[in-house]
Design a protein around this motif. Structure first.
Motif, mmCIF file in Angstrom:
data_model
loop_
_atom_site.group_PDB
_atom_site.id
_atom_site.type_symbol
_atom_site.label_atom_id
_atom_site.label_comp_id
_atom_site.label_asym_id
_atom_site.label_seq_id
_atom_site.Cartn_x
_atom_site.Cartn_y
_atom_site.Cartn_z
ATOM 1 N N LYS A 1 -9.873 14.369 3.538
ATOM 2 C CA LYS A 1 -8.726 15.279 3.464
ATOM 3 C C LYS A 1 -7.826 15.124 4.692
ATOM 4 C CE LYS A 1 -7.648 20.190 2.921
ATOM 5 N NZ LYS A 1 -8.223 21.566 2.758
ATOM 6 N N ASN A 2 -8.426 15.060 5.877
ATOM 7 C CA ASN A 2 -7.646 14.933 7.103
ATOM 8 C C ASN A 2 -6.919 13.591 7.173
ATOM 9 O OD1 ASN A 2 -9.146 17.238 7.479
ATOM 10 N ND2 ASN A 2 -9.690 16.793 9.596
ATOM 11 N N PHE A 3 -7.610 12.532 6.777
ATOM 12 C CA PHE A 3 -6.987 11.215 6.805
ATOM 13 C C PHE A 3 -5.835 11.127 5.810
ATOM 14 C CE2 PHE A 3 -10.967 10.214 8.888
ATOM 15 C CZ PHE A 3 -10.610 9.221 9.799
ATOM 16 N N ILE A 4 -6.015 11.717 4.652
ATOM 17 C CA ILE A 4 -4.957 11.698 3.644
ATOM 18 C C ILE A 4 -3.740 12.462 4.137
ATOM 19 C CG2 ILE A 4 -4.338 12.549 1.346
ATOM 20 C CD1 ILE A 4 -7.203 11.832 0.471
ATOM 21 N N ALA A 5 -3.941 13.575 4.858
ATOM 22 C CA ALA A 5 -2.823 14.356 5.389
ATOM 23 C C ALA A 5 -1.989 13.509 6.366
ATOM 24 C CB ALA A 5 -3.339 15.608 6.074
ATOM 25 N N VAL A 6 -2.660 12.749 7.214
ATOM 26 C CA VAL A 6 -1.942 11.879 8.156
ATOM 27 C C VAL A 6 -1.204 10.780 7.403
ATOM 28 C CG1 VAL A 6 -2.183 10.271 10.091
ATOM 29 C CG2 VAL A 6 -3.572 12.339 10.020
ATOM 30 N N ALA A 7 -1.892 10.163 6.432
ATOM 31 C CA ALA A 7 -1.265 9.104 5.643
ATOM 32 C C ALA A 7 -0.048 9.628 4.888
ATOM 33 C CB ALA A 7 -2.282 8.507 4.670
ATOM 34 N N ASP A 8 -0.143 10.858 4.435
ATOM 35 C CA ASP A 8 0.987 11.463 3.712
ATOM 36 C C ASP A 8 2.191 11.636 4.628
ATOM 37 O OD1 ASP A 8 2.419 12.680 1.661
ATOM 38 O OD2 ASP A 8 1.654 14.681 2.171
ATOM 39 N N ARG A 9 1.967 12.073 5.866
ATOM 40 C CA ARG A 9 3.082 12.212 6.814
ATOM 41 C C ARG A 9 3.737 10.860 7.085
ATOM 42 N NH1 ARG A 9 -0.446 15.771 9.540
ATOM 43 N NH2 ARG A 9 -0.804 14.319 11.283
ATOM 44 N N ILE A 10 2.927 9.833 7.234
ATOM 45 C CA ILE A 10 3.469 8.495 7.487
ATOM 46 C C ILE A 10 4.288 8.020 6.298
ATOM 47 C CG2 ILE A 10 2.818 6.072 7.842
ATOM 48 C CD1 ILE A 10 0.402 7.085 9.435
ATOM 49 N N CYS A 11 3.760 8.229 5.106
ATOM 50 C CA CYS A 11 4.483 7.811 3.897
ATOM 51 C C CYS A 11 5.805 8.572 3.744
ATOM 52 C CB CYS A 11 3.609 8.009 2.658
ATOM 53 S SG CYS A 11 2.231 6.852 2.547
ATOM 54 N N SER A 12 5.803 9.852 4.088
ATOM 55 C CA SER A 12 7.035 10.643 4.008
ATOM 56 C C SER A 12 8.062 10.139 5.018
ATOM 57 C CB SER A 12 6.722 12.124 4.261
ATOM 58 O OG SER A 12 5.870 12.632 3.263
ATOM 59 N N PHE A 13 7.605 9.777 6.227
ATOM 60 C CA PHE A 13 8.511 9.273 7.261
ATOM 61 C C PHE A 13 9.171 7.968 6.825
ATOM 62 C CE2 PHE A 13 9.566 6.882 11.064
ATOM 63 C CZ PHE A 13 10.147 7.832 11.899
ATOM 64 N N TYR A 14 8.387 7.084 6.205
ATOM 65 C CA TYR A 14 8.903 5.768 5.822
ATOM 66 C C TYR A 14 9.363 5.703 4.359
ATOM 67 C CZ TYR A 14 7.272 3.671 10.193
ATOM 68 O OH TYR A 14 7.120 3.339 11.514
ATOM 69 N N ASN A 15 9.215 6.825 3.640
ATOM 70 C CA ASN A 15 9.551 6.823 2.220
ATOM 71 C C ASN A 15 8.728 5.762 1.488
ATOM 72 O OD1 ASN A 15 10.867 7.710 -0.103
ATOM 73 N ND2 ASN A 15 12.560 6.233 0.140
ATOM 74 N N ALA A 16 7.416 5.764 1.783
ATOM 75 C CA ALA A 16 6.517 4.732 1.265
ATOM 76 C C ALA A 16 5.537 5.327 0.264
ATOM 77 C CB ALA A 16 5.744 4.096 2.416
ATOM 78 N N SER A 17 4.914 4.458 -0.534
ATOM 79 C CA SER A 17 3.878 4.878 -1.477
ATOM 80 C C SER A 17 2.510 4.787 -0.804
ATOM 81 C CB SER A 17 3.894 3.991 -2.722
ATOM 82 O OG SER A 17 3.604 2.638 -2.368
ATOM 83 N N LEU A 18 1.528 5.531 -1.352
ATOM 84 C CA LEU A 18 0.184 5.571 -0.772
ATOM 85 C C LEU A 18 -0.844 5.173 -1.813
ATOM 86 C CD1 LEU A 18 -1.845 6.341 1.469
ATOM 87 C CD2 LEU A 18 -1.770 8.688 0.590
ATOM 88 N N THR A 19 -1.735 4.278 -1.404
ATOM 89 C CA THR A 19 -2.866 3.883 -2.253
ATOM 90 C C THR A 19 -4.156 4.184 -1.504
ATOM 91 O OG1 THR A 19 -1.622 2.104 -3.322
ATOM 92 C CG2 THR A 19 -4.038 1.982 -3.427
ATOM 93 N N LEU A 20 -5.035 4.965 -2.150
ATOM 94 C CA LEU A 20 -6.336 5.289 -1.567
ATOM 95 C C LEU A 20 -7.360 4.329 -2.151
ATOM 96 C CD1 LEU A 20 -8.245 7.062 0.090
ATOM 97 C CD2 LEU A 20 -8.342 8.648 -1.849
ATOM 98 N N LEU A 21 -7.982 3.530 -1.285
ATOM 99 C CA LEU A 21 -8.924 2.501 -1.729
ATOM 100 C C LEU A 21 -10.343 2.875 -1.312
ATOM 101 C CD1 LEU A 21 -9.655 -0.382 -2.786
ATOM 102 C CD2 LEU A 21 -9.169 -1.214 -0.462
ATOM 103 N N HIS A 22 -11.248 2.798 -2.265
ATOM 104 C CA HIS A 22 -12.676 2.926 -1.994
ATOM 105 C C HIS A 22 -13.362 1.642 -2.447
ATOM 106 C CE1 HIS A 22 -12.488 7.055 -0.782
ATOM 107 N NE2 HIS A 22 -12.069 7.489 -1.965
#
Length: 734
Positions: free
Chosen positions: A622-643
């Motif tokens: 959850k915490n990592f996704i929150a950080v990734a979301d902020r980065i994606c919002s800053f760059y207007n980028a898409s996010l892929t969560l890989l397991h």
């Protein structure tokens, strides 16, 4: 302050290095060594040269990194701290002291040939000439040193003539037995003759006077070692091939003996005269060098102040010169020649073990100021060979020298206990070492210092007040970033507050005064301009400062504390691990700072449109996704969560994982998706996946093997194999 002129050419440095080796190692030692191993003594000289090669390479690297620092004592103190600096100072002092005393014993033997002295009185004659050397050193007679090149030339000529006439006369009968006491005897002889090559590294102390030291210093050491190896091996072979072992084994004037055999009495007397001149010159230079170690330690507050006293008229360290000569006299009078040679070798082996260890410590900690123009090849295998071969040689020297070394360690501990509190430096290992390395009676941490551009030196506990106390992210710039602007931009993407604090931090050795380094320079001015332009174009609130420090990790640690930041964001080269014994500054910070920590490995990507978040399931996703979301919002980028899961993972487990991950992504504002990939090699899987993305976000990995755990040399394999830029996050428990 007037600087030393770099006037010494490669040829001059080679001559000085050869002069440091040419003496008792060939004029006195071969006979005693032959008694231990037979005609294989020349092999012992050859193996000893191989064993000392790592120290020559390591010291070349250290000297080019600190070309005016003054030699082995400072290198060891800088790497290991004042405690080991104290021990090293005593070890170096005693090694040179014993070597010089050994030379004077040989001097007495050669002198007895010329003036017909009773052999029982040679020690007293040696002490008498030691008194002369004492006054020469106190008076600062420089002309004695100016004839060194002439003496070396004469000695080399004499040895060359011995080889010219002696090698053709070599008798195969005299070469038997080859191994008098088997392989163990040979290896003990290697340790015994080790001191013969000790002078090869002496030129490091004059690195500040050498032209182009980054090139000429290592070349001089290697070439002089090669030349002297040929001389030692060839002369030793000529000796055992021309003189019966029964005569040679008790002969401490073998050059006279073989010269008389080859050319008669006149040639023998000439060789004796050359031996007298060479050995007295070597003893004089040994006193000159040895007396400087306790003097330097007193200046560094590791010995009483009176030992740093300089003669008011002659400007020489009179107290330490007298102490050195007094101890040399005791050694000459009360120890036999073989014990003197063994102790000299033992102390020098110990010092060279520490020299090799210095390179490992300084490289593994990645001290910012440690940038040697010359780097030892085949690191760390050369250094490890030097360390382990040195330990083996100490064992072969026997219990006596080992006890003497133990005594030096105990004495160093005692001296440090009484005077170490006055020391003004801390070592790299003191800062970045972990518990097994730190259980060495290091002092409690004192306040380090940092100096800002306004020339104000302040304690790290109370910075100058110019830092932004409300900064959400602190970005230390260390000068090795691929793009400082990109690093600041990543910090802005992570930031939850308004302000970012950027601090350009320059680390310098403890020997450098901070006030001398704080003047405005073009590189920092340019960096400030670039960061300011980025802040304006991206509408980011950035405060820029520049600082100089002796302790980079303390400074960065304190920057995060003083600003009360959420994140510390740094550039990174992919080194991941903090070893048990040493760590790099990144590893130290990971275990000491109170904020979250982000490391950015810049792969040159300038537009971030696709972000890949690769996590092990259940790791605070959850915490990592929150950080990734902020980065994606800053760059207007898409996010892929890989397991990445094992090939054996069943379908139901994968479906549950996918469902849980999609729930976590529900609050993500940008376009997002979940990918679950079966692969028993997660490093390879993530590497292939990263080719389709601009930024890979990872958590902190676990350590891999015992080498990484001990030395902290491992790379983050996920980062190393990634095809895009990488952001590695270390998040604290809230």
């Amino acid at each position: 302050m007037k600087k030393l002129e770099r006037s010494l050419s490669l040829t001059s440095v080679i001559a000085i290095s050869i002069g440091g080796m040419l003496g008792s190692g060939i004029f006195v030692l071969p006979g005693l060594a032959a008694a231990k191993t037979g005609s294989s003594v020349w092999v012992a000289y050859l193996i000893a040269a191989i064993c000392i090669l790592p120290a020559a390479l390591s010291k070349s690297e250290l000297a080019t990194a600190m070309p005016s620092s003054g030699g082995t004592y400072v290198y060891i103190e800088r790497a290991f701290g004042p405690l080991f600096g104290t021990i090293a100072g005593f070890g170096l002092w005693l090694s040179l002291l014993f070597k010089s005393a050994f030379a004077l014993v040989g001097f007495g033997a050669y002198l007895s040939i010329l003036i017909n002295i009773d052999p029982g009185l040679t020690k007293y004659i040696a002490v008498l000439f030691l008194v002369l050397i004492l006054f020469l050193n106190i008076l600062g007679v420089k002309k004695v040193g100016k004839v060194q090149v002439f003496i070396v030339s004469i000695s080399l000529t004499a040895l060359g003539l011995i080889l010219l006439f002696g090698l053709p006369r070599t008798s195969s009968e005299l070469l038997d037995p080859f191994l008098l006491k088997g392989k163990m005897g040979l290896f003990s002889t290697v340790a015994f003759v080790y001191i013969s090559y000790a002078g090869v590294t002496k030129v490091a102390a004059i690195a500040g006077e050498i032209k182009n030291p980054g090139t000429n210093l290592p070349r001089a050491m290697i070439l002089s070692l090669f030349i002297m190896t040929i001389i030692y091996v060839s002369v030793a072979f000529a000796l055992v091939g021309n003189l019966p072992l029964n005569e040679l084994k008790s002969d401490i004037k073998p050059i006279y003996t073989i010269s008389k055999l080859l050319g008669g009495n006149v040639i023998g007397y000439t060789a004796a005269l050359i031996g007298v001149i060479t050995l007295i010159s070597m003893a004089n230079s040994g006193v000159l060098a040895a007396s400087r170690f306790p003097f330097a330690m007193a200046i560094d507050k590791l010995l009483p102040d009176f030992m740093a006293k300089i003669h008011s008229k002659y400007l020489t360290p009179v107290v330490t010169i007298i102490m050195t000569c007094f101890l040399m006299a005791m050694v000459i009078l009360f120890l036999d020649v073989e014990k003197i040679a063994k102790l000299a070798s033992a102390f020098m082996v110990m010092m060279f073990i520490l020299v090799n260890a210095c390179v490992i410590v300084l490289r593994e900690t990645s001290a910012q100021w440690y940038k040697p123009p010359y780097r030892s090849p085949f690191y760390p295998f050369v250094q490890l060979f030097g360390i382990f071969s040195g330990i083996a040689l100490l064992v072969f020297l026997g219990i006596g020298p080992m006890l003497a070394i133990l005594g030096i360690f105990i004495l160093g501990f005692i001296i440090y206990f009484f005077f170490g509190k006055n020391a003004t430096r801390t070592g790299i290992l003191r800062k970045y070492g972990h518990r097994p390395a730190l259980y060495l009676l290091y002092k409690k941490k004192r306040d380090a210092k940092i100096t800002y551009r306004n020339n104000q030196s302040v304690s790290l506990q109370n910075l100058d007040g110019k830092l932004a106390s409300n900064a959400g992210v602190v970005v230390p710039l260390l000068g090795n970033e691929r793009s400082p602007e990109m690093l600041v931009e990543i910090a802005a993407a992570i930031n939850k507050r308004e302000k970012i604090q950027v601090v350009n931090v320059t680390e310098v050795p403890n020997q450098t005064f901070l006030d001398a380094m704080v003047e405005e320079n073009p590189r920092i001015a340019s960096l400030e301009r670039r960061v300011t332009r980025l802040a304006t174009s991206q509408n980011i609130d950035v405060d820029f400062e520049a600082a100089v420090t002796h302790e980079i990790s303390d400074t960065i640690h304190e920057l995060s504390n003083q600003t009360h930041c959420d994140w510390l964001v740094m550039g990174w080269n992919g080194r991941a691990h903090s070893g048990i014994l040493v760590s790099n500054p990144i590893g130290w910070l990971l275990t000491h700072i109170n904020s979250d920590f982000a490391l950015f490995k810049d792969d040159g990507v300038r537009y971030i449109g696709k972000v890949l978040l690769a996590l092990r399931p259940g790791r605070r996703d959850k915490n990592f996704i929150a950080v990734a979301d902020r980065i994606c919002s800053f760059y207007n980028a898409s996010l892929t969560l890989l397991h990445v899961v094992s090939e054996k993972t069943d379908k139901e487990a994968i479906e549950n994982m996918e469902e849980n991950s999609k729930k976590l992504l529900q609050k993500v504002e940008r376009q997002s998706m979940v990918v679950i990939q079966k692969d028993d090699d997660p490093i390879n899987a993530i590497s292939k996946a990263s080719a389709s993305f601009d930024l890979l976000i990872l958590g902190t990995p676990q350590k891999d093997n015992w080498v990484d755990i001990l030395f902290g040399t491992g790379k983050d394999k996920y980062t190393e194999k990634s095809a895009c830029s990488v952001l590695r996050l270390t998040m604290r428990d809230n």
